[in-house]
Design an enzyme around this catalytic site. Structure first.
Site, PDB file in Angstrom:
ATOM      1  N   SER A 427       0.826  -1.211   0.000  1.00 31.59           N
ATOM      2  CA  SER A 427       0.000   0.000   0.000  1.00 31.59           C
ATOM      3  C   SER A 427       0.859   1.259   0.000  1.00 31.59           C
ATOM      4  O   SER A 427       0.570   2.221  -0.732  1.00 31.59           O
ATOM      5  CB  SER A 427      -0.928  -0.011   1.215  1.00 31.59           C
ATOM      6  OG  SER A 427      -1.691   1.168   1.282  1.00 31.59           O
ATOM      7  N   PHE A 430       2.383   1.953  -3.524  1.00 31.39           N
ATOM      8  CA  PHE A 430       1.461   2.515  -4.513  1.00 31.39           C
ATOM      9  C   PHE A 430       1.053   3.941  -4.148  1.00 31.39           C
ATOM     10  O   PHE A 430       0.830   4.766  -5.049  1.00 31.39           O
ATOM     11  CB  PHE A 430       0.230   1.622  -4.644  1.00 31.39           C
ATOM     12  CG  PHE A 430       0.440   0.459  -5.564  1.00 31.39           C
ATOM     13  CD1 PHE A 430       0.311   0.609  -6.931  1.00 31.39           C
ATOM     14  CD2 PHE A 430       0.797  -0.794  -5.081  1.00 31.39           C
ATOM     15  CE1 PHE A 430       0.516  -0.450  -7.797  1.00 31.39           C
ATOM     16  CE2 PHE A 430       1.002  -1.863  -5.924  1.00 31.39           C
ATOM     17  CZ  PHE A 430       0.862  -1.692  -7.285  1.00 31.39           C
ATOM     18  N   HIS A 431       0.944   4.259  -2.864  1.00 30.45           N
ATOM     19  CA  HIS A 431       0.685   5.647  -2.476  1.00 30.45           C
ATOM     20  C   HIS A 431       1.825   6.559  -2.919  1.00 30.45           C
ATOM     21  O   HIS A 431       1.592   7.683  -3.409  1.00 30.45           O
ATOM     22  CB  HIS A 431       0.491   5.753  -0.958  1.00 30.45           C
ATOM     23  CG  HIS A 431      -0.890   5.427  -0.499  1.00 30.45           C
ATOM     24  ND1 HIS A 431      -1.339   4.136  -0.335  1.00 30.45           N
ATOM     25  CD2 HIS A 431      -1.938   6.229  -0.162  1.00 30.45           C
ATOM     26  CE1 HIS A 431      -2.596   4.151   0.072  1.00 30.45           C
ATOM     27  NE2 HIS A 431      -2.986   5.396   0.189  1.00 30.45           N
ATOM     28  N   GLU A 432       3.036   6.086  -2.763  1.00 28.40           N
ATOM     29  CA  GLU A 432       4.190   6.885  -3.183  1.00 28.40           C
ATOM     30  C   GLU A 432       4.207   7.075  -4.702  1.00 28.40           C
ATOM     31  O   GLU A 432       4.487   8.173  -5.200  1.00 28.40           O
ATOM     32  CB  GLU A 432       5.471   6.202  -2.718  1.00 28.40           C
ATOM     33  CG  GLU A 432       6.749   6.931  -3.093  1.00 28.40           C
ATOM     34  CD  GLU A 432       6.901   8.248  -2.370  1.00 28.40           C
ATOM     35  OE1 GLU A 432       7.624   9.127  -2.897  1.00 28.40           O
ATOM     36  OE2 GLU A 432       6.299   8.427  -1.296  1.00 28.40           O
ATOM     37  N   ILE A 435       1.706   9.737  -6.010  1.00 25.93           N
ATOM     38  CA  ILE A 435       1.977  11.135  -5.668  1.00 25.93           C
ATOM     39  C   ILE A 435       3.342  11.575  -6.186  1.00 25.93           C
ATOM     40  O   ILE A 435       3.487  12.651  -6.775  1.00 25.93           O
ATOM     41  CB  ILE A 435       1.881  11.350  -4.146  1.00 25.93           C
ATOM     42  CG1 ILE A 435       0.470  11.004  -3.660  1.00 25.93           C
ATOM     43  CG2 ILE A 435       2.226  12.788  -3.777  1.00 25.93           C
ATOM     44  CD1 ILE A 435       0.291  11.139  -2.165  1.00 25.93           C
TER      45      ILE A 435
END
Length: 507
Positions: A427, A430-432, A435
């Protein structure tokens, strides 16, 4: 029983009063031996002495063997009910604001909720007036559409070309069903396809100086395609293994609910790629028809809340961010003030984003596709631990994690704590990507923010076990995630992005 013409004597009043007496043989079956009569005559009379409720009780004659019909009788009973010998405290009761009354809904707090709404409206009205007086109206003519968006056509073409990857995955599964290629080659091809579905958009975004919103949209879409393709490949592999087990005569659990013989259908894959789910299966629960009027109302809401979200970003968040300093390179108190000031509009935007995407958009898509299972989120706002929040706020991703990552790790003998850490690691990655890639900055702020949730899971879980029926974990989540975490990430990425642009202009 006849009503006497004269007023009641003291003895008669005592007979009709609420004073407790020991039951006797002569009073068996009488007034005081009846629980209903005792409750109504005792509690109702002294529940709120001096109020209108007491006078209504006296007028109606509740709790008396005979209703007083004359004014003299009423006065006599009223005088006796106010005597000091009548008990004022009869039961164990909690205060209306005690935790038992609040969390067990023994007391209504609608008035306090209305007060919060009034205060919220008043405070935000002042902020709106103050912002307009200080900055003016910042919404420009290109708010909805700008000619600069035409320069992002490579990202748009990349978005359209993503359909190639599901089609390629379908061809691989078709060859695997016909046993034209070995299983090891099937796995290798699926790994290549899913990896390319993410790496290709990343390369396009990094090579093009596109707008941040366009890059985020493409990255989110590519991540969704990756998750869907992984589910498609993993589920298809499992179905092939179950088919082999059935052919060998082995027992298959009824929970599998698989159509035998297993067939690869392009129609089911196409429906899955546009359906509001990340977990592939051959068929889904369907609704009987499409509610066109309902869809229209949801679309109107989506447009309104999207406009509100954009208005808050342009009118409130941008001025605060532009007038701030880097949180780690300036005065600490000033940085804290900026973060707290940014937290309120940022929270509004985040709540609008959640409502627009998880409630409006996914329900619109589900209605148009007649997709039946619409549990896209649970009551995450009541989560008592950080772990509960991550389980409830994004159900499509949570179901994908459980089905294709967490339980496969457990079946391989990996401990639960390590499996949970792997889930957070995926998680965070994929957040990194969603953004950092559109910002062209890799500082791992988003990655660190998600991984910081792991110790918070342990802390809030410990607090929940220590303080039962407590909302300490819920308050910690709201403070860390919404008040501190998100505004801090916004400031960090903004200033790093501005520093990058300054260096590019100087070079």
């Amino acid at each position: 029983m006849a009503i006497p013409d004269q007023p009641e004597t003291i003895a008669t009043a005592i007979e009709h009063s609420t004073v407790r007496r020991r039951p006797t043989a002569t009073s068996a079956g009488g007034l005081y031996n009846s629980p209903e009569s005792t409750d109504s005559s005792g509690e109702d009379l002294v529940k709120d002495s001096g109020s209108d409720d007491f006078m209504d009780t006296v007028d109606s004659g509740v709790g008396y063997s005979q209703p007083p019909q004359k004014h003299e009788n009423k006065t006599s009973v009223l005088d006796f009910a106010y005597r000091p010998s009548v008990p004022a405290h009869r039961r164990v009761k909690e205060s209306p604001l005690s935790s038992d009354s609040i969390f067990h809904q023994l007391q209504s707090h609608a008035g306090l909720f209305n007060l919060c709404i009034v205060v919220l409206v008043a405070v935000n009205s002042r902020l709106i007036i103050e912002n307009l007086m200080k900055y003016g109206f910042l919404i420009k003519s290109g708010f909805w559409f700008s000619s600069y968006s035409l320069s992002d056509w490579p990202l748009f073409m990349c978005c359209l070309s993503l359909v190639v990857f599901p089609f390629t995955a379908f061809l691989v599964e078709k060859l695997a069903q016909r046993k034209c290629i070995p299983e090891s080659v099937v796995v290798l091809l699926h790994i290549s396809i899913t990896s390319a579905s993410v790496l290709y958009p990343i390369l396009v975004i990094l090579r093009c100086d596109s707008a941040f919103l366009s890059g985020v949209t493409l990255m989110l879409l590519s991540c969704v395609v990756w998750l869907k393709l992984v589910s498609y490949a993993h589920t298809s592999y499992d179905m092939r293994q179950l088919t082999k087990s059935i052919e060998k005569g082995e027992a298959v659990p009824n929970t599998v609910n698989m159509d035998y013989p297993y067939s690869v259908s392009f129609k089911s894959l196409a429906y899955f790629m546009v359906a509001p789910t990340l977990c592939y299966q051959q068929s889904y629960p369907r609704t009987p028809y499409i509610r066109k009027g309902w869809v229209f109302r949801q679309v109107v809401k989506l447009i309104i809340f999207t406009g509100v979200m954009g208005f808050i970003i342009e009118q409130y968040i941008n001025p605060i961010v532009q007038n701030s300093q880097h949180p780690f390179k300036g005065d600490l108190l000033y940085a804290i003030e900026r973060v707290l000031k940014l937290s309120v509009p940022n929270l509004y935007v985040w709540l609008c984003m959640f409502y627009c995407f998880f409630h409006l958009w996914l329900n619109i898509l589900a209605e148009l596709l007649r997709f039946g299972d619409r549990e896209f989120y649970k009551d995450w706002w009541n989560a008592k631990t950080v772990e509960d929040y991550w389980r409830m706020w994004n159900m499509p991703v949570h179901k994908w994690m459980i089905r294709h990552l967490y339980f496969p790790c457990l079946r391989q003998g990996i401990p639960k704590a390590v499996a949970l850490l792997i889930a957070f690691l995926v998680s965070a990655l994929f957040h990194e990507l969603c953004i950092a890639v559109p910002c062209h900055i890799f500082k791992l702020w988003a990655f660190g923010g998600i991984m910081f949730q792991v110790p918070l899971v342990l802390i809030t879980h410990h607090l929940q076990n220590k303080f039962r029926n407590s909302m300490v974990g819920n308050m910690i989540f709201w403070f860390i995630f919404s008040i501190l975490g998100q505004p801090m990430c916004v400031l960090l990425y903004y200033h790093d992005l501005m520093n990058r642009k300054i260096k590019l202009d100087q070079s």
